[in-house]
Motif scaffolding. Structure first.
Motif, PDB file in Angstrom:
ATOM      1  N   HIS A 114       0.808  -1.220   0.000  1.00  0.00           N
ATOM      2  CA  HIS A 114       0.000   0.000   0.000  1.00  0.00           C
ATOM      3  C   HIS A 114       0.843   1.274   0.000  1.00  0.00           C
ATOM      4  CE1 HIS A 114      -4.211   1.526   1.407  1.00  0.00           C
ATOM      5  NE2 HIS A 114      -3.653   2.374   0.567  1.00  0.00           N
ATOM      6  N   ASP A 115       2.016   1.205   0.614  1.00  0.00           N
ATOM      7  CA  ASP A 115       2.863   2.390   0.725  1.00  0.00           C
ATOM      8  C   ASP A 115       4.279   1.942   1.066  1.00  0.00           C
ATOM      9  OD1 ASP A 115       3.265   2.932   3.952  1.00  0.00           O
ATOM     10  OD2 ASP A 115       1.419   1.854   3.480  1.00  0.00           O
ATOM     11  N   ALA A 116       5.222   2.883   0.944  1.00  0.00           N
ATOM     12  CA  ALA A 116       6.634   2.576   1.170  1.00  0.00           C
ATOM     13  C   ALA A 116       7.139   3.144   2.490  1.00  0.00           C
ATOM     14  CB  ALA A 116       7.456   3.128   0.006  1.00  0.00           C
ATOM     15  N   CYS A 117       6.244   3.340   3.447  1.00  0.00           N
ATOM     16  CA  CYS A 117       6.574   4.081   4.666  1.00  0.00           C
ATOM     17  C   CYS A 117       7.251   3.253   5.755  1.00  0.00           C
ATOM     18  CB  CYS A 117       5.316   4.733   5.231  1.00  0.00           C
ATOM     19  SG  CYS A 117       4.602   5.989   4.143  1.00  0.00           S
ATOM     20  N   SER A 118       7.621   2.014   5.465  1.00  0.00           N
ATOM     21  CA  SER A 118       8.180   1.147   6.511  1.00  0.00           C
ATOM     22  C   SER A 118       9.697   1.060   6.478  1.00  0.00           C
ATOM     23  CB  SER A 118       7.585  -0.255   6.384  1.00  0.00           C
ATOM     24  OG  SER A 118       7.891  -0.817   5.116  1.00  0.00           O
ATOM     25  N   VAL A 137      10.241   6.643  -7.677  1.00  0.00           N
ATOM     26  CA  VAL A 137      11.276   5.994  -8.492  1.00  0.00           C
ATOM     27  C   VAL A 137      12.312   5.298  -7.619  1.00  0.00           C
ATOM     28  CG1 VAL A 137      13.168   6.429 -10.116  1.00  0.00           C
ATOM     29  CG2 VAL A 137      10.954   7.552 -10.454  1.00  0.00           C
ATOM     30  N   LYS A 138      12.729   5.944  -6.521  1.00  0.00           N
ATOM     31  CA  LYS A 138      13.768   5.339  -5.681  1.00  0.00           C
ATOM     32  C   LYS A 138      13.300   4.028  -5.058  1.00  0.00           C
ATOM     33  CE  LYS A 138      12.665   8.239  -1.646  1.00  0.00           C
ATOM     34  NZ  LYS A 138      13.199   9.288  -0.746  1.00  0.00           N
ATOM     35  N   GLU A 195      14.931   0.361  -5.876  1.00  0.00           N
ATOM     36  CA  GLU A 195      15.331  -0.483  -4.752  1.00  0.00           C
ATOM     37  C   GLU A 195      14.987  -1.952  -5.028  1.00  0.00           C
ATOM     38  OE1 GLU A 195      14.488   1.035  -0.564  1.00  0.00           O
ATOM     39  OE2 GLU A 195      12.828  -0.366  -0.915  1.00  0.00           O
ATOM     40  N   ILE A 196      13.807  -2.183  -5.586  1.00  0.00           N
ATOM     41  CA  ILE A 196      13.393  -3.541  -5.930  1.00  0.00           C
ATOM     42  C   ILE A 196      14.294  -4.117  -7.016  1.00  0.00           C
ATOM     43  CG2 ILE A 196      11.543  -4.892  -6.996  1.00  0.00           C
ATOM     44  CD1 ILE A 196       9.550  -3.015  -5.593  1.00  0.00           C
ATOM     45  N   LYS A 197      14.570  -3.309  -8.025  1.00  0.00           N
ATOM     46  CA  LYS A 197      15.432  -3.763  -9.117  1.00  0.00           C
ATOM     47  C   LYS A 197      16.833  -4.098  -8.613  1.00  0.00           C
ATOM     48  CE  LYS A 197      15.181  -1.735 -13.158  1.00  0.00           C
ATOM     49  NZ  LYS A 197      15.345  -0.742 -14.276  1.00  0.00           N
ATOM     50  N   GLY A 233      17.424  -7.349  -6.982  1.00  0.00           N
ATOM     51  CA  GLY A 233      17.408  -8.521  -7.850  1.00  0.00           C
ATOM     52  C   GLY A 233      16.050  -9.165  -8.015  1.00  0.00           C
ATOM     53  N   TYR A 234      15.003  -8.497  -7.547  1.00  0.00           N
ATOM     54  CA  TYR A 234      13.656  -9.036  -7.702  1.00  0.00           C
ATOM     55  C   TYR A 234      13.057  -8.574  -9.029  1.00  0.00           C
ATOM     56  CZ  TYR A 234      13.965  -9.883  -2.645  1.00  0.00           C
ATOM     57  OH  TYR A 234      14.353 -10.299  -1.405  1.00  0.00           O
ATOM     58  N   GLU A 235      12.122  -9.351  -9.537  1.00  0.00           N
ATOM     59  CA  GLU A 235      11.378  -8.896 -10.698  1.00  0.00           C
ATOM     60  C   GLU A 235      10.569  -7.670 -10.317  1.00  0.00           C
ATOM     61  OE1 GLU A 235       7.692 -11.669 -11.238  1.00  0.00           O
ATOM     62  OE2 GLU A 235       9.304 -12.850 -10.319  1.00  0.00           O
ATOM     63  N   MET A 236      10.280  -6.834 -11.298  1.00  0.00           N
ATOM     64  CA  MET A 236       9.589  -5.586 -11.015  1.00  0.00           C
ATOM     65  C   MET A 236       8.101  -5.829 -10.767  1.00  0.00           C
ATOM     66  SD  MET A 236      11.903  -3.342 -10.937  1.00  0.00           S
ATOM     67  CE  MET A 236      11.280  -1.683 -11.219  1.00  0.00           C
TER      68      MET A 236
END
Length: 284
Positions: free
Chosen positions: A118-122, A153-154, A158-160, A163-166
C-alpha cells in the motif's frame, strides 16, 4: 478496436487487468462513508454497471464486504478482478505471509488477482521483505500478480537493485493537476502499468479548462478526467457511494478526447503541488 468498460490491459505477469476499476476506500479523504454499510451495495451496483475490477485494502476494513458482494453478484471467479493491499504497519516477511492469509479468509477467496504494497513508509528492509513475501505467496497460487502503491522511483529502483522482478503495477495519485511525470516515465520504461487513484480529484474539478472541455463534449467534468486517464493509458479507480455516480462515471467509452483537448488537460499539471491526497511517494 473501440474501448469498453470490460477492455483489458496485459500485465507483465501475463494476466489481464480491466482498464478501469471501482475503488472502495470509503472514509479515506472527502466525506466519510461507513465502509461496512456502503461497500456491499455499491460493489453490487458497480458489477451491474459492468465494472469487473474492485480495488480494496486491508486498511479500508471492508475486504469481507467486497467478498460478500462478489459472491452475491453471481459472477464466476474468472469474471472478476479483485485486489487488495497491505499497509506499512503490517510490513515484514512473516507478517505479510499472515496478512495475505487473513485477507483471503476475510474475502472468502482462494486467491486475489492483485496484491499491492500500500505504501513505502516502513523503510527499505521491511518493504523489501514484504515484497519478497508477496512473491512467495504468488508462487504458492494465493496471488496472481504483485504490485505496489505510492512508490516513487527510488522505491522501484530499490526492488530492481535487490534482484527481484519488477512489480506489474504502481498505484499512485494521478489526475490532470498531479501527473507525477518522473514516476510515470519510469514505470512505462519498466513495463509497470500505472493505476490512478483520486482520478476525479475528490470532486475538485471546477478548473476552467476542465469545465470548458466538459461543455464541449456535453459530458460532466468527472467523465472528462476519467476519459483523460484512460486515453493516457492509466487505469483510473473512481469511487462513489452514490448509485447515479457509479453509473455516470462508467459512461466514458462513447466519446474520445481530441489531441488538442488532451494537450489542454496535460498542461494543467502542477506536479506534486497539485496533489489533494496522501501521496507519500518521497518517503525514505
Amino acid at each position: 478496436m473501440s474501448l469498453t468498460i470490460k477492455s483489458t490491459i496485459r500485465l507483465a505477469s501475463g494476466h489481464s487487468i480491466p482498464i478501469i476499476g471501482f475503488g472502495v476506500g470509503y472514509g479515506y479523504g472527502g466525506a466519510f462513508v461507513d465502509p461496512k454499510t456502503a461497500t456491499k451495495p455499491c460493489v453490487l451496483e458497480a458489477f451491474k454497471v459492468g465494472y469487473r475490477y474492485i480495488d480494496t485494502a486491508q486498511v479500508y476494513s471492508n475486504e469481507a464486504e467486497v467478498g460478500q458482494a462478489f459472491r452475491a453478484s453471481g459472477l464466476d471467479r474468472e469474471e472478476a478482478f479483485l485486489s487488495t493491499k497491505i499497509y506499512s504497519a503490517s510490513h515484514g516477511y512473516d507478517t505479510t505471509l499472515d496478512a495475505v492469509d487473513s485477507s483471503l479468509t476475510r474475502m472468502g477467496l482462494e486467491y486475489v488477482d492483485l496484491f499491492l504494497i500500500h505504501d513505502a513508509c516502513s523503510g527499505t528492509a521491511r518493504r523489501l521483505a514484504t515484497y519478497k513475501a508477496l512473491l512467495h505467496c504468488r508462487d504458492q497460487g494465493k496471488i496472481k500478480s504483485v504490485g505496489v502503491s505510492n512508490y516513487g522511483v527510488k522505491h522501484l529502483e530499490e526492488i530492481k537493485k535487490a534482484g527481484y522482478e519488477m512489480p506489474v503495477v504502481n498505484q499512485i495519485e494521478l489526475h490532470p493537476l498531479c501527473q507525477q511525470k518522473d514516476i510515470m516515465s519510469y514505470c512505462r520504461d519498466n513495463s509497470i502499468v500505472i493505476q490512478a487513484y483520486c482520478p476525479m480529484m475528490r470532486g475538485r474539478m471546477n478548473h476552467p479548462v476542465i469545465l470548458s472541455v466538459a461543455n464541449e463534449y456535453q459530458k460532466d467534468p468527472a467523465q472528462i478526467v476519467l476519459r483523460w486517464s484512460v486515453q493516457r493509458g492509466f487505469i483510473p479507480l473512481p469511487r462513489s457511494s452514490k448509485f447515479e455516480r457509479i453509473w455516470s462515471n462508467a459512461q466514458i467509452f462513447d466519446f474520445e478526447l481530441s489531441k488538442d483537448d488532451m494537450d489542454r488537460l496535460d498542461a494543467l499539471d502542477r506536479g506534486k503541488a497539485g496533489s489533494i491526497s496522501w501521496n507519500p511517494v518521497d518517503v525514505d
